[in-house]
Design a protein around this motif. Structure first.
Motif, PDB file in Angstrom:
ATOM      1  N   ASP A  36      28.763  46.906  36.491  1.00 28.60           N
ATOM      2  CA  ASP A  36      29.884  47.587  37.158  1.00 28.60           C
ATOM      3  C   ASP A  36      29.320  48.739  37.991  1.00 28.60           C
ATOM      4  O   ASP A  36      28.170  49.159  37.792  1.00 28.60           O
ATOM      5  CB  ASP A  36      30.868  48.138  36.105  1.00 28.60           C
ATOM      6  CG  ASP A  36      32.300  48.291  36.616  1.00 28.60           C
ATOM      7  OD1 ASP A  36      33.188  47.549  36.160  1.00 28.60           O
ATOM      8  OD2 ASP A  36      32.529  49.163  37.494  1.00 28.60           O
ATOM      9  N   ARG A  94      38.523  47.633  45.849  1.00 25.11           N
ATOM     10  CA  ARG A  94      39.693  47.796  46.714  1.00 25.11           C
ATOM     11  C   ARG A  94      39.485  48.945  47.695  1.00 25.11           C
ATOM     12  O   ARG A  94      38.959  49.993  47.309  1.00 25.11           O
ATOM     13  CB  ARG A  94      40.931  48.098  45.861  1.00 25.11           C
ATOM     14  CG  ARG A  94      41.530  46.863  45.219  1.00 25.11           C
ATOM     15  CD  ARG A  94      42.273  47.188  43.946  1.00 25.11           C
ATOM     16  NE  ARG A  94      41.364  47.393  42.839  1.00 25.11           N
ATOM     17  CZ  ARG A  94      41.731  47.602  41.594  1.00 25.11           C
ATOM     18  NH1 ARG A  94      42.991  47.655  41.275  1.00 25.11           N
ATOM     19  NH2 ARG A  94      40.841  47.781  40.641  1.00 25.11           N
ATOM     20  N   TYR A 168      46.041  39.924  49.134  1.00 24.65           N
ATOM     21  CA  TYR A 168      45.738  39.529  47.748  1.00 24.65           C
ATOM     22  C   TYR A 168      46.003  38.035  47.575  1.00 24.65           C
ATOM     23  O   TYR A 168      45.177  37.303  47.028  1.00 24.65           O
ATOM     24  CB  TYR A 168      46.599  40.346  46.773  1.00 24.65           C
ATOM     25  CG  TYR A 168      46.199  40.206  45.314  1.00 24.65           C
ATOM     26  CD1 TYR A 168      44.961  40.657  44.857  1.00 24.65           C
ATOM     27  CD2 TYR A 168      47.065  39.629  44.394  1.00 24.65           C
ATOM     28  CE1 TYR A 168      44.601  40.537  43.523  1.00 24.65           C
ATOM     29  CE2 TYR A 168      46.704  39.512  43.051  1.00 24.65           C
ATOM     30  CZ  TYR A 168      45.475  39.968  42.625  1.00 24.65           C
ATOM     31  OH  TYR A 168      45.115  39.836  41.298  1.00 24.65           O
ATOM     32  N   LYS A 172      43.095  35.360  46.775  1.00 28.82           N
ATOM     33  CA  LYS A 172      43.140  34.612  45.512  1.00 28.82           C
ATOM     34  C   LYS A 172      43.253  33.105  45.744  1.00 28.82           C
ATOM     35  O   LYS A 172      42.686  32.324  44.986  1.00 28.82           O
ATOM     36  CB  LYS A 172      44.283  35.131  44.632  1.00 28.82           C
ATOM     37  CG  LYS A 172      44.044  36.558  44.132  1.00 28.82           C
ATOM     38  CD  LYS A 172      42.693  36.685  43.458  1.00 28.82           C
ATOM     39  CE  LYS A 172      42.401  38.018  42.848  1.00 28.82           C
ATOM     40  NZ  LYS A 172      41.043  38.132  42.304  1.00 28.82           N
TER      41      LYS A 172
HETATM   42  N1  NAD Z   1      45.337  43.151  36.204  1.00 27.45           N
HETATM   43  C1  NAD Z   1      46.111  42.107  36.520  1.00 27.45           C
HETATM   44  O1  NAD Z   1      47.340  42.113  36.337  1.00 27.45           O
HETATM   45  C2  NAD Z   1      45.467  40.855  37.071  1.00 27.45           C
HETATM   46  C3  NAD Z   1      46.211  39.687  37.108  1.00 27.45           C
HETATM   47  C4  NAD Z   1      45.640  38.543  37.641  1.00 27.45           C
HETATM   48  C5  NAD Z   1      44.364  38.591  38.132  1.00 27.45           C
HETATM   49  N2  NAD Z   1      43.651  39.749  38.095  1.00 27.45           N
HETATM   50  C6  NAD Z   1      42.308  39.742  38.654  1.00 27.45           C
HETATM   51  O2  NAD Z   1      41.366  40.027  37.642  1.00 27.45           O
HETATM   52  C7  NAD Z   1      40.229  40.665  38.211  1.00 27.45           C
HETATM   53  C8  NAD Z   1      39.950  41.955  37.448  1.00 27.45           C
HETATM   54  O3  NAD Z   1      41.107  42.749  37.487  1.00 27.45           O
HETATM   55  P1  NAD Z   1      41.305  44.004  36.526  1.00 27.45           P
HETATM   56  O4  NAD Z   1      42.756  44.167  36.340  1.00 27.45           O
HETATM   57  O5  NAD Z   1      40.416  43.870  35.355  1.00 27.45           O
HETATM   58  O6  NAD Z   1      40.779  45.172  37.487  1.00 27.45           O
HETATM   59  P2  NAD Z   1      40.254  46.625  37.085  1.00 27.45           P
HETATM   60  O7  NAD Z   1      40.508  47.487  38.265  1.00 27.45           O
HETATM   61  O8  NAD Z   1      40.774  47.038  35.755  1.00 27.45           O
HETATM   62  O9  NAD Z   1      38.673  46.399  36.933  1.00 27.45           O
HETATM   63  C9  NAD Z   1      37.867  46.097  38.031  1.00 27.45           C
HETATM   64  C10 NAD Z   1      36.467  46.628  37.759  1.00 27.45           C
HETATM   65  O10 NAD Z   1      35.659  46.314  38.912  1.00 27.45           O
HETATM   66  C11 NAD Z   1      34.790  47.402  39.131  1.00 27.45           C
HETATM   67  N3  NAD Z   1      34.358  47.422  40.530  1.00 27.45           N
HETATM   68  C12 NAD Z   1      35.059  47.836  41.603  1.00 27.45           C
HETATM   69  N4  NAD Z   1      34.297  47.730  42.718  1.00 27.45           N
HETATM   70  C13 NAD Z   1      33.100  47.226  42.326  1.00 27.45           C
HETATM   71  C14 NAD Z   1      31.912  46.896  43.020  1.00 27.45           C
HETATM   72  N5  NAD Z   1      31.805  47.088  44.336  1.00 27.45           N
HETATM   73  N6  NAD Z   1      30.867  46.390  42.311  1.00 27.45           N
HETATM   74  C15 NAD Z   1      30.963  46.227  40.953  1.00 27.45           C
HETATM   75  N7  NAD Z   1      32.055  46.543  40.242  1.00 27.45           N
HETATM   76  C16 NAD Z   1      33.119  47.025  40.927  1.00 27.45           C
HETATM   77  C17 NAD Z   1      35.633  48.651  38.784  1.00 27.45           C
HETATM   78  O11 NAD Z   1      34.807  49.765  38.521  1.00 27.45           O
HETATM   79  C18 NAD Z   1      36.406  48.149  37.573  1.00 27.45           C
HETATM   80  O12 NAD Z   1      35.730  48.467  36.372  1.00 27.45           O
HETATM   81  C19 NAD Z   1      40.564  40.887  39.683  1.00 27.45           C
HETATM   82  O13 NAD Z   1      40.013  39.841  40.439  1.00 27.45           O
HETATM   83  C20 NAD Z   1      42.073  40.794  39.710  1.00 27.45           C
HETATM   84  O14 NAD Z   1      42.573  40.382  40.953  1.00 27.45           O
HETATM   85  C21 NAD Z   1      44.177  40.877  37.563  1.00 27.45           C
END
Ligand code: NAD
Length: 257
Positions: A36, A94, A168, A172
């Protein structure tokens, strides 16, 4: 154990889905390599995994949005034990313009998000899959979303500040598509590539949204990553799913029906 002694790289491991996947990897016998940009988050997670499962995970601080950043993450990950059995791509970069209403989207932020989310999924795949090919095995899991398979239920958002960005949905849908493309491209290499499409995860959303969302689901409504998402990732990483490749598994309690 489903993942006995397997080294599993999780990008975005400090986040909601990434951290629950890392914990479950350890729970089911694997060794998490947690990557991360958020080093503090990784350190906390490492401690949590050690305390809960007595498993020593490996930390990789790194950025997945450039080819060089990805190369560094993979070099460090390989340096621990010389192989990576599986990778779960949970990083979610993001831009500052993320979440802007459709009518006001700005070119620079749009390009940044398309590149950092969809472009990085392609570039990460390019490097990890070549490692898997050389090793003679590997398993990649991408994360899409219900927004990649259906139009948003805009009516759920009315009266809230929340939106579901058009980019998004496009990103996706692209992640599902590149999963299929890659799974076929790497046929006959003992590599599997799959994708999951989770529904919304409970995270302090307004009650009006939660109530409307619940009505479009069967038993649960908004999901919880530990209980509902990461067990499916473990299944896809394990031999239990040996005949599954190029698929998108929807985990949404019926939201998309
Ligand atoms: N949370 C939801 O409701 C949900 C639902 C469906 C799909 N998703 C998908 O699941 C995935 C993870 O989502 P989440 O909710 O865990 O997000 P989150 O924001 O909780 O976690 C994302 C992580 O990515 C890390 N990150 C950001 N930029 C980075 C980079 N350049 N290099 C390395 N790490 C980096 C951040 O530090 C963070 O720890 C995403 O693709 C999201 O679209 C999430």
């Amino acid at each position: 154990m489903f993942l006995s002694e397997q080294f599993i790289l999780i990008t975005g491991a400090s986040g909601r889905i990434g951290s629950s996947v890392a914990l479950d990897v350890a729970k089911y016998g694997g060794i998490p390599i947690i990557a991360d940009v958020d080093l503090l988050g990784l350190e906390k997670l490492k401690e949590q995994i050690l305390k809960k499962y007595k498993v020593e995970s490996f930390i990789v601080e790194g950025n997945i949005t450039t080819q060089e950043g990805i190369e560094n993450i993979l070099k460090k990950s390989i340096s621990f034990k010389g192989l990576i059995h599986g990778a779960v791509q949970c990083a979610y970069p993001r831009s500052k313009g993320w979440g802007t209403k459709f009518e006001y989207i700005k070119e620079d932020y749009l390009k940044e998000d398309l590149s950092n989310q969809l472009g990085s999924a392609i570039l990460f795949s390019q490097q990890i899959l070549e490692i898997f090919k050389k090793q003679g095995f590997g398993n990649l899991i991408n994360i899409s979303s219900i927004q990649g398979i259906n139009a948003p239920k805009f009516e759920h958002y009315s009266g809230t500040e929340m939106i579901s960005p058009i980019e998004y949905s496009a990103i996706k849908a692209g992640v599902i598509s590149l999963t299929k493309w890659l799974a076929k491209y790497y046929f006959n290499n003992n590599i599997r590539i799959n994708c999951i499409s989770p529904g919304g995860i409970l995270d302090k959303q307004p009650t009006s949204f939660l109530n409307k969302y619940r009505e479009s689901c069967s038993n649960i409504g908004m999901l919880n990553s530990n209980e509902h998402i990461s067990p499916v990732v473990i299944f896809l990483l394990s031999e239990l799913s040996i005949a599954i490749t190029g698929q998108n598994i929807i985990i949404d309690d019926g939201w998309s029906l």
